[in-house]
Design a protein around this motif. Structure first.
Motif, PDB file in Angstrom:
ATOM      1  N   LYS A   1      15.261  61.474 -29.698  1.00 16.54           N
ATOM      2  CA  LYS A   1      15.678  62.850 -29.439  1.00 16.54           C
ATOM      3  C   LYS A   1      16.419  62.943 -28.107  1.00 16.54           C
ATOM      4  CE  LYS A   1      12.496  65.993 -28.752  1.00 16.54           C
ATOM      5  NZ  LYS A   1      11.510  67.082 -28.911  1.00 16.54           N
ATOM      6  N   SER A   2      15.959  62.236 -27.102  1.00 21.05           N
ATOM      7  CA  SER A   2      16.624  62.232 -25.797  1.00 21.05           C
ATOM      8  C   SER A   2      18.024  61.628 -25.894  1.00 21.05           C
ATOM      9  CB  SER A   2      15.795  61.450 -24.778  1.00 21.05           C
ATOM     10  OG  SER A   2      14.524  62.023 -24.634  1.00 21.05           O
ATOM     11  N   VAL A   3      18.141  60.546 -26.640  1.00 23.68           N
ATOM     12  CA  VAL A   3      19.449  59.917 -26.825  1.00 23.68           C
ATOM     13  C   VAL A   3      20.395  60.867 -27.551  1.00 23.68           C
ATOM     14  CG1 VAL A   3      20.650  58.049 -28.028  1.00 23.68           C
ATOM     15  CG2 VAL A   3      18.596  57.556 -26.705  1.00 23.68           C
ATOM     16  N   LEU A   4      19.896  61.560 -28.568  1.00 22.90           N
ATOM     17  CA  LEU A   4      20.739  62.512 -29.301  1.00 22.90           C
ATOM     18  C   LEU A   4      21.217  63.654 -28.407  1.00 22.90           C
ATOM     19  CD1 LEU A   4      19.088  62.875 -32.811  1.00 22.90           C
ATOM     20  CD2 LEU A   4      21.353  62.002 -32.269  1.00 22.90           C
ATOM     21  N   ILE A   5      20.345  64.137 -27.555  1.00 25.93           N
ATOM     22  CA  ILE A   5      20.740  65.215 -26.646  1.00 25.93           C
ATOM     23  C   ILE A   5      21.849  64.738 -25.720  1.00 25.93           C
ATOM     24  CG2 ILE A   5      19.952  66.610 -24.684  1.00 25.93           C
ATOM     25  CD1 ILE A   5      17.239  66.852 -26.163  1.00 25.93           C
ATOM     26  N   ILE A   6      21.695  63.538 -25.190  1.00 24.61           N
ATOM     27  CA  ILE A   6      22.726  62.980 -24.307  1.00 24.61           C
ATOM     28  C   ILE A   6      24.038  62.791 -25.067  1.00 24.61           C
ATOM     29  CG2 ILE A   6      23.389  60.912 -23.007  1.00 24.61           C
ATOM     30  CD1 ILE A   6      20.379  60.708 -22.211  1.00 24.61           C
ATOM     31  N   LEU A   7      23.949  62.301 -26.294  1.00 22.85           N
ATOM     32  CA  LEU A   7      25.158  62.125 -27.099  1.00 22.85           C
ATOM     33  C   LEU A   7      25.847  63.460 -27.365  1.00 22.85           C
ATOM     34  CD1 LEU A   7      24.055  59.420 -29.687  1.00 22.85           C
ATOM     35  CD2 LEU A   7      25.729  59.173 -27.846  1.00 22.85           C
ATOM     36  N   PHE A   8      25.076  64.465 -27.726  1.00 25.45           N
ATOM     37  CA  PHE A   8      25.673  65.775 -27.992  1.00 25.45           C
ATOM     38  C   PHE A   8      26.327  66.352 -26.742  1.00 25.45           C
ATOM     39  CE2 PHE A   8      23.811  66.075 -32.144  1.00 25.45           C
ATOM     40  CZ  PHE A   8      24.577  67.024 -32.790  1.00 25.45           C
ATOM     41  N   LEU A   9      25.643  66.227 -25.622  1.00 27.72           N
ATOM     42  CA  LEU A   9      26.180  66.796 -24.387  1.00 27.72           C
ATOM     43  C   LEU A   9      27.400  66.039 -23.868  1.00 27.72           C
ATOM     44  CD1 LEU A   9      22.913  67.715 -22.466  1.00 27.72           C
ATOM     45  CD2 LEU A   9      24.519  69.260 -23.611  1.00 27.72           C
TER      46      LEU A   9
ATOM     47  N   LEU B   1      33.791  65.804 -24.913  1.00 31.67           N
ATOM     48  CA  LEU B   1      34.788  64.737 -24.879  1.00 31.67           C
ATOM     49  C   LEU B   1      35.773  64.864 -26.035  1.00 31.67           C
ATOM     50  CD1 LEU B   1      35.691  62.029 -23.572  1.00 31.67           C
ATOM     51  CD2 LEU B   1      34.220  60.913 -25.245  1.00 31.67           C
ATOM     52  N   MET B   2      35.260  65.122 -27.226  1.00 27.92           N
ATOM     53  CA  MET B   2      36.139  65.267 -28.386  1.00 27.92           C
ATOM     54  C   MET B   2      37.037  66.495 -28.261  1.00 27.92           C
ATOM     55  SD  MET B   2      36.039  62.909 -30.714  1.00 27.92           S
ATOM     56  CE  MET B   2      36.261  61.857 -29.314  1.00 27.92           C
ATOM     57  N   LEU B   3      36.489  67.571 -27.742  1.00 26.83           N
ATOM     58  CA  LEU B   3      37.291  68.780 -27.573  1.00 26.83           C
ATOM     59  C   LEU B   3      38.398  68.561 -26.548  1.00 26.83           C
ATOM     60  CD1 LEU B   3      37.623  71.649 -28.526  1.00 26.83           C
ATOM     61  CD2 LEU B   3      36.069  72.374 -26.733  1.00 26.83           C
TER      62      LEU B   3
ATOM     63  N   ALA C   1      23.651  72.965 -33.755  1.00 26.96           N
ATOM     64  CA  ALA C   1      24.716  73.032 -32.743  1.00 26.96           C
ATOM     65  C   ALA C   1      25.968  72.307 -33.232  1.00 26.96           C
ATOM     66  CB  ALA C   1      24.233  72.427 -31.431  1.00 26.96           C
ATOM     67  N   GLY C   2      25.798  71.140 -33.837  1.00 24.24           N
ATOM     68  CA  GLY C   2      26.945  70.400 -34.356  1.00 24.24           C
ATOM     69  C   GLY C   2      27.653  71.129 -35.481  1.00 24.24           C
ATOM     70  N   VAL C   3      26.872  71.685 -36.395  1.00 25.00           N
ATOM     71  CA  VAL C   3      27.456  72.412 -37.530  1.00 25.00           C
ATOM     72  C   VAL C   3      28.169  73.676 -37.039  1.00 25.00           C
ATOM     73  CG1 VAL C   3      26.894  73.723 -39.623  1.00 25.00           C
ATOM     74  CG2 VAL C   3      25.900  71.459 -39.253  1.00 25.00           C
ATOM     75  N   LEU C   4      27.554  74.388 -36.091  1.00 24.56           N
ATOM     76  CA  LEU C   4      28.205  75.583 -35.537  1.00 24.56           C
ATOM     77  C   LEU C   4      29.497  75.231 -34.815  1.00 24.56           C
ATOM     78  CD1 LEU C   4      25.235  77.758 -34.239  1.00 24.56           C
ATOM     79  CD2 LEU C   4      26.792  78.254 -36.127  1.00 24.56           C
ATOM     80  N   PHE C   5      29.480  74.127 -34.076  1.00 27.73           N
ATOM     81  CA  PHE C   5      30.699  73.706 -33.409  1.00 27.73           C
ATOM     82  C   PHE C   5      31.793  73.417 -34.430  1.00 27.73           C
ATOM     83  CE2 PHE C   5      33.575  70.542 -31.702  1.00 27.73           C
ATOM     84  CZ  PHE C   5      33.993  71.174 -30.542  1.00 27.73           C
ATOM     85  N   LEU C   6      31.443  72.700 -35.495  1.00 27.21           N
ATOM     86  CA  LEU C   6      32.433  72.420 -36.537  1.00 27.21           C
ATOM     87  C   LEU C   6      32.925  73.711 -37.190  1.00 27.21           C
ATOM     88  CD1 LEU C   6      30.847  69.294 -38.233  1.00 27.21           C
ATOM     89  CD2 LEU C   6      33.026  69.391 -37.018  1.00 27.21           C
ATOM     90  N   PHE C   7      32.020  74.656 -37.383  1.00 27.72           N
ATOM     91  CA  PHE C   7      32.417  75.919 -38.001  1.00 27.72           C
ATOM     92  C   PHE C   7      33.422  76.669 -37.122  1.00 27.72           C
ATOM     93  CE2 PHE C   7      31.820  80.516 -38.487  1.00 27.72           C
ATOM     94  CZ  PHE C   7      32.194  80.654 -39.821  1.00 27.72           C
ATOM     95  N   PHE C   8      33.150  76.727 -35.823  1.00 26.48           N
ATOM     96  CA  PHE C   8      34.051  77.465 -34.940  1.00 26.48           C
ATOM     97  C   PHE C   8      35.354  76.725 -34.657  1.00 26.48           C
ATOM     98  CE2 PHE C   8      30.054  79.673 -33.692  1.00 26.48           C
ATOM     99  CZ  PHE C   8      30.426  80.913 -34.189  1.00 26.48           C
ATOM    100  N   GLU C   9      35.388  75.450 -34.941  1.00 26.50           N
ATOM    101  CA  GLU C   9      36.615  74.671 -34.765  1.00 26.50           C
ATOM    102  C   GLU C   9      37.373  74.487 -36.081  1.00 26.50           C
ATOM    103  OE1 GLU C   9      38.200  73.172 -31.986  1.00 26.50           O
ATOM    104  OE2 GLU C   9      36.911  74.644 -31.002  1.00 26.50           O
ATOM    105  N   ARG C  10      37.045  75.291 -37.073  1.00 26.28           N
ATOM    106  CA  ARG C  10      37.697  75.150 -38.375  1.00 26.28           C
ATOM    107  C   ARG C  10      39.194  75.421 -38.245  1.00 26.28           C
ATOM    108  NH1 ARG C  10      35.091  79.852 -38.127  1.00 26.28           N
ATOM    109  NH2 ARG C  10      36.135  81.738 -38.797  1.00 26.28           N
TER     110      ARG C  10
END
Length: 149
Positions: A52-60, A65-67, A126-135
């Motif tokens: 879970k900690s690794v995933l949080i770091i990856l998301f943050l 970075l991708m944006l 959070a990932g799905v919402l980000f993808l939704f708003f970047e449609r």
């Protein structure tokens, strides 16, 4: 020429919708399996916390970075370029950004399936919402590429 441009926009939106539908369907399937078979997760508590900690770091790190990478690549497209060439470059960068974020969401689903920790679903949301708003809407594409109707 304008018709081909619109076809490319339509194809981009259609692929995006298919990808989002697949991600949401897979997420629903994993959730359903989790509730039907609650004893399946096999991570230890320590492994679940580390993942879970690794995933949080990856998301943050990956989402900003991708944006920024996407925006930087859009600025590199010459403004005097033909719209058809602009949309082709836009598609390539959009697919890269979307593929990386979807891969991150799939990793999140895998960690959730193995750990059973419901707090990991917040990252997925959070990932799905980000993808939704970047449609890729027509207005967003025209604005990003600085194209007039």
């Amino acid at each position: 020429m304008a018709e081909l441009f619109e076809q490319k926009i339509h194809a981009l939106r259609k692929r995006y919708q298919t990808l989002m539908f697949g991600l949401l369907t897979l997420s629903a399937g994993v959730l359903l399996l989790h509730f039907l078979f609650p004893g399946l997760p096999n991570f230890t508590q320590k492994a679940a916390l580390i993942s879970k900690s690794v995933l949080i770091i990856l998301f943050l790190s990956i989402i900003p970075l991708m944006l920024s990478h996407f925006k930087r690549k859009l600025y590199e497209i010459p403004r005097d370029r033909e719209p058809l060439l602009k949309i082709t470059a836009y598609q390539r960068q959009f697919y890269i950004k979307t593929a990386v974020i979807v891969a991150l969401c799939l990793l999140t689903l895998l960690v959730f399936a193995l750990s059973g920790d419901p707090m990991i679903l917040v990252l997925l949301l959070a990932g799905v919402l980000f993808l939704f708003f970047e449609r890729p809407s027509r207005l967003k594409i025209y604005t990003d590429l600085d194209i007039d109707d």
